[in-house]
Design a protein around this motif. Structure first.
Motif, PDB file in Angstrom:
ATOM      1  N   LEU A 149       0.846  -1.182   0.000  1.00  0.00           N
ATOM      2  CA  LEU A 149       0.000   0.000   0.000  1.00  0.00           C
ATOM      3  C   LEU A 149       0.886   1.238   0.000  1.00  0.00           C
ATOM      4  CD1 LEU A 149      -2.643  -1.058   2.661  1.00  0.00           C
ATOM      5  CD2 LEU A 149      -2.963  -0.926   0.191  1.00  0.00           C
ATOM      6  N   PRO A 150       0.455   2.302  -0.677  1.00  0.00           N
ATOM      7  CA  PRO A 150       1.288   3.515  -0.715  1.00  0.00           C
ATOM      8  C   PRO A 150       1.693   4.020   0.665  1.00  0.00           C
ATOM      9  CG  PRO A 150      -0.506   3.705  -2.275  1.00  0.00           C
ATOM     10  CD  PRO A 150      -0.754   2.442  -1.490  1.00  0.00           C
ATOM     11  N   SER A 151       0.818   3.860   1.644  1.00  0.00           N
ATOM     12  CA  SER A 151       1.135   4.342   2.986  1.00  0.00           C
ATOM     13  C   SER A 151       2.224   3.525   3.672  1.00  0.00           C
ATOM     14  CB  SER A 151      -0.128   4.352   3.853  1.00  0.00           C
ATOM     15  OG  SER A 151      -0.627   3.035   3.980  1.00  0.00           O
ATOM     16  N   THR A 152       2.534   2.345   3.123  1.00  0.00           N
ATOM     17  CA  THR A 152       3.561   1.517   3.747  1.00  0.00           C
ATOM     18  C   THR A 152       4.912   1.610   3.049  1.00  0.00           C
ATOM     19  OG1 THR A 152       2.969  -0.456   2.450  1.00  0.00           O
ATOM     20  CG2 THR A 152       1.834  -0.141   4.569  1.00  0.00           C
ATOM     21  N   ASN A 153       4.993   2.402   1.967  1.00  0.00           N
ATOM     22  CA  ASN A 153       6.284   2.611   1.324  1.00  0.00           C
ATOM     23  C   ASN A 153       7.188   3.380   2.278  1.00  0.00           C
ATOM     24  OD1 ASN A 153       5.434   1.344  -1.024  1.00  0.00           O
ATOM     25  ND2 ASN A 153       4.793   3.248  -1.979  1.00  0.00           N
ATOM     26  N   THR A 154       8.404   2.931   2.366  1.00  0.00           N
ATOM     27  CA  THR A 154       9.338   3.566   3.294  1.00  0.00           C
ATOM     28  C   THR A 154      10.027   4.758   2.640  1.00  0.00           C
ATOM     29  OG1 THR A 154      11.210   2.214   2.599  1.00  0.00           O
ATOM     30  CG2 THR A 154       9.799   1.320   4.371  1.00  0.00           C
ATOM     31  N   LYS A 155      10.674   5.544   3.453  1.00  0.00           N
ATOM     32  CA  LYS A 155      11.456   6.667   2.956  1.00  0.00           C
ATOM     33  C   LYS A 155      12.545   6.161   2.013  1.00  0.00           C
ATOM     34  CE  LYS A 155      14.381  10.431   4.532  1.00  0.00           C
ATOM     35  NZ  LYS A 155      15.071  11.056   5.653  1.00  0.00           N
ATOM     36  N   GLU A 156      13.134   5.008   2.354  1.00  0.00           N
ATOM     37  CA  GLU A 156      14.176   4.409   1.519  1.00  0.00           C
ATOM     38  C   GLU A 156      13.627   3.986   0.164  1.00  0.00           C
ATOM     39  OE1 GLU A 156      13.623   3.507   4.774  1.00  0.00           O
ATOM     40  OE2 GLU A 156      15.388   4.542   5.590  1.00  0.00           O
ATOM     41  N   ASP A 157      12.403   3.428   0.152  1.00  0.00           N
ATOM     42  CA  ASP A 157      11.761   3.070  -1.120  1.00  0.00           C
ATOM     43  C   ASP A 157      11.636   4.306  -2.000  1.00  0.00           C
ATOM     44  OD1 ASP A 157      11.302   0.398  -0.360  1.00  0.00           O
ATOM     45  OD2 ASP A 157       9.324   0.883   0.476  1.00  0.00           O
ATOM     46  N   ASN A 158      11.065   5.355  -1.429  1.00  0.00           N
ATOM     47  CA  ASN A 158      10.848   6.589  -2.185  1.00  0.00           C
ATOM     48  C   ASN A 158      12.159   7.177  -2.678  1.00  0.00           C
ATOM     49  OD1 ASN A 158       8.045   6.452  -1.853  1.00  0.00           O
ATOM     50  ND2 ASN A 158       8.134   7.554   0.077  1.00  0.00           N
ATOM     51  N   GLU A 159      13.185   7.157  -1.852  1.00  0.00           N
ATOM     52  CA  GLU A 159      14.489   7.687  -2.259  1.00  0.00           C
ATOM     53  C   GLU A 159      15.088   6.862  -3.395  1.00  0.00           C
ATOM     54  OE1 GLU A 159      16.725   7.844   1.388  1.00  0.00           O
ATOM     55  OE2 GLU A 159      15.772   9.732   2.003  1.00  0.00           O
ATOM     56  N   GLU A 160      14.895   5.538  -3.342  1.00  0.00           N
ATOM     57  CA  GLU A 160      15.397   4.671  -4.410  1.00  0.00           C
ATOM     58  C   GLU A 160      14.723   5.004  -5.739  1.00  0.00           C
ATOM     59  OE1 GLU A 160      15.208  -0.007  -5.802  1.00  0.00           O
ATOM     60  OE2 GLU A 160      14.962   0.451  -3.680  1.00  0.00           O
ATOM     61  N   TRP A 161      13.392   5.124  -5.720  1.00  0.00           N
ATOM     62  CA  TRP A 161      12.657   5.409  -6.949  1.00  0.00           C
ATOM     63  C   TRP A 161      12.959   6.809  -7.457  1.00  0.00           C
ATOM     64  CZ3 TRP A 161       7.954   3.487  -3.827  1.00  0.00           C
ATOM     65  CH2 TRP A 161       8.020   2.111  -3.694  1.00  0.00           C
ATOM     66  N   GLU A 162      13.078   7.769  -6.555  1.00  0.00           N
ATOM     67  CA  GLU A 162      13.452   9.126  -6.965  1.00  0.00           C
ATOM     68  C   GLU A 162      14.852   9.135  -7.572  1.00  0.00           C
ATOM     69  OE1 GLU A 162      12.926  11.549  -3.470  1.00  0.00           O
ATOM     70  OE2 GLU A 162      10.743  11.325  -3.539  1.00  0.00           O
ATOM     71  N   GLY A 163      15.755   8.329  -7.001  1.00  0.00           N
ATOM     72  CA  GLY A 163      17.109   8.216  -7.553  1.00  0.00           C
ATOM     73  C   GLY A 163      17.100   7.630  -8.954  1.00  0.00           C
ATOM     74  N   GLU A 164      16.248   6.620  -9.169  1.00  0.00           N
ATOM     75  CA  GLU A 164      16.115   6.044 -10.510  1.00  0.00           C
ATOM     76  C   GLU A 164      15.671   7.123 -11.497  1.00  0.00           C
ATOM     77  OE1 GLU A 164      13.908   2.348 -11.176  1.00  0.00           O
ATOM     78  OE2 GLU A 164      14.129   1.955  -9.027  1.00  0.00           O
ATOM     79  N   TRP A 165      14.670   7.905 -11.084  1.00  0.00           N
ATOM     80  CA  TRP A 165      14.144   8.955 -11.961  1.00  0.00           C
ATOM     81  C   TRP A 165      15.219   9.991 -12.247  1.00  0.00           C
ATOM     82  CZ3 TRP A 165      10.464   9.458 -15.294  1.00  0.00           C
ATOM     83  CH2 TRP A 165      10.090  10.713 -15.749  1.00  0.00           C
ATOM     84  N   GLU A 166      15.906  10.435 -11.223  1.00  0.00           N
ATOM     85  CA  GLU A 166      16.924  11.472 -11.387  1.00  0.00           C
ATOM     86  C   GLU A 166      18.100  11.000 -12.233  1.00  0.00           C
ATOM     87  OE1 GLU A 166      17.847  12.733  -7.414  1.00  0.00           O
ATOM     88  OE2 GLU A 166      15.880  13.659  -7.154  1.00  0.00           O
ATOM     89  N   SER A 167      18.372   9.693 -12.207  1.00  0.00           N
ATOM     90  CA  SER A 167      19.502   9.177 -12.996  1.00  0.00           C
ATOM     91  C   SER A 167      19.220   9.199 -14.497  1.00  0.00           C
ATOM     92  CB  SER A 167      19.871   7.756 -12.557  1.00  0.00           C
ATOM     93  OG  SER A 167      18.877   6.833 -12.963  1.00  0.00           O
ATOM     94  N   MET A 168      17.956   9.318 -14.866  1.00  0.00           N
ATOM     95  CA  MET A 168      17.587   9.458 -16.274  1.00  0.00           C
ATOM     96  C   MET A 168      17.653  10.947 -16.598  1.00  0.00           C
ATOM     97  SD  MET A 168      14.330   6.946 -16.594  1.00  0.00           S
ATOM     98  CE  MET A 168      13.756   6.685 -14.928  1.00  0.00           C
ATOM     99  N   ARG A 169      18.760  11.401 -17.065  1.00  0.00           N
ATOM    100  CA  ARG A 169      18.994  12.837 -17.201  1.00  0.00           C
ATOM    101  C   ARG A 169      18.255  13.472 -18.382  1.00  0.00           C
ATOM    102  NH1 ARG A 169      19.939  15.232 -13.092  1.00  0.00           N
ATOM    103  NH2 ARG A 169      20.864  16.913 -14.267  1.00  0.00           N
ATOM    104  N   SER A 170      18.066  12.766 -19.470  1.00  0.00           N
ATOM    105  CA  SER A 170      17.470  13.398 -20.651  1.00  0.00           C
ATOM    106  C   SER A 170      15.959  13.172 -20.694  1.00  0.00           C
ATOM    107  CB  SER A 170      18.103  12.858 -21.929  1.00  0.00           C
ATOM    108  OG  SER A 170      17.642  11.558 -22.208  1.00  0.00           O
ATOM    109  N   ILE A 171      15.276  14.111 -21.297  1.00  0.00           N
ATOM    110  CA  ILE A 171      13.827  14.003 -21.474  1.00  0.00           C
ATOM    111  C   ILE A 171      13.492  12.768 -22.316  1.00  0.00           C
ATOM    112  CG2 ILE A 171      11.800  15.090 -22.537  1.00  0.00           C
ATOM    113  CD1 ILE A 171      12.692  16.348 -19.871  1.00  0.00           C
ATOM    114  N   GLY A 172      14.264  12.521 -23.361  1.00  0.00           N
ATOM    115  CA  GLY A 172      14.018  11.360 -24.210  1.00  0.00           C
ATOM    116  C   GLY A 172      14.102  10.060 -23.431  1.00  0.00           C
TER     117      GLY A 172
END
Length: 147
Positions: free
Chosen positions: A16-39
């Motif tokens: 459930l979204p409420s059970t995602n940990t801070k570490e989970d969110n940081e991991e997914w945000e890191g994945e997103w940020e590592s994709m530098r180009s819009i393409g």
């Protein structure tokens, strides 16, 4: 784009979204940020939601954005078109202070942004449909196994 990426990463976690940990969110945000180009982001989001690269999914759903294709060169990828017509113009304003755009430029950006949002909604619906189909198959296999 980031919202959809993070939403579905969370859904794919099986919790459930409420059970995602801070570490989970940081991991997914890191994945997103590592994709530098819009393409790259357009392709990865499209693959996550539709199992297809952005251009392939977009061509299959081109009725969503045909009106936004003013000036589109059919030899160019659609993700490149959106990059140039929307993101590059935004960057020219926000980062380089370019302010000499005309009304037509603004109208084209608005049209491209609306079309891109329509594509994102279609991708989201595609993923919801696929999730529903997977759930239905899982339930059918359980009922068959119970007999």
């Amino acid at each position: 784009m980031a919202y959809l990426f993070l939403k579905w990463k969370g859904m794919d976690s099986g919790r459930l979204p409420s059970t995602n940990t801070k570490e989970d969110n940081e991991e997914w945000e890191g994945e997103w940020e590592s994709m530098r180009s819009i393409g790259k982001r357009l392709d990865e989001l499209s693959r996550l939601l539709t199992d297809r690269p952005f251009d392939e999914f977009s061509v299959l759903n081109k009725t969503l954005f045909e009106s936004a294709l003013t000036g589109y060169d059919r030899a160019t990828s659609l993700k490149k078109f959106f990059q140039e017509q929307l993101f590059d113009r935004r960057n020219a304003i926000a980062h380089y202070g370019k302010i000499d755009f005309c009304k037509q430029d603004g109208e084209q950006c608005l049209s491209a942004a609306s079309a891109l949002i329509g594509i994102f909604h279609a991708m989201d619906r595609e993923r919801i449909k696929r999730m529903g189909d997977d759930h239905k198959k899982a339930r059918e296999s359980i009922s068959v196994g119970d007999n």
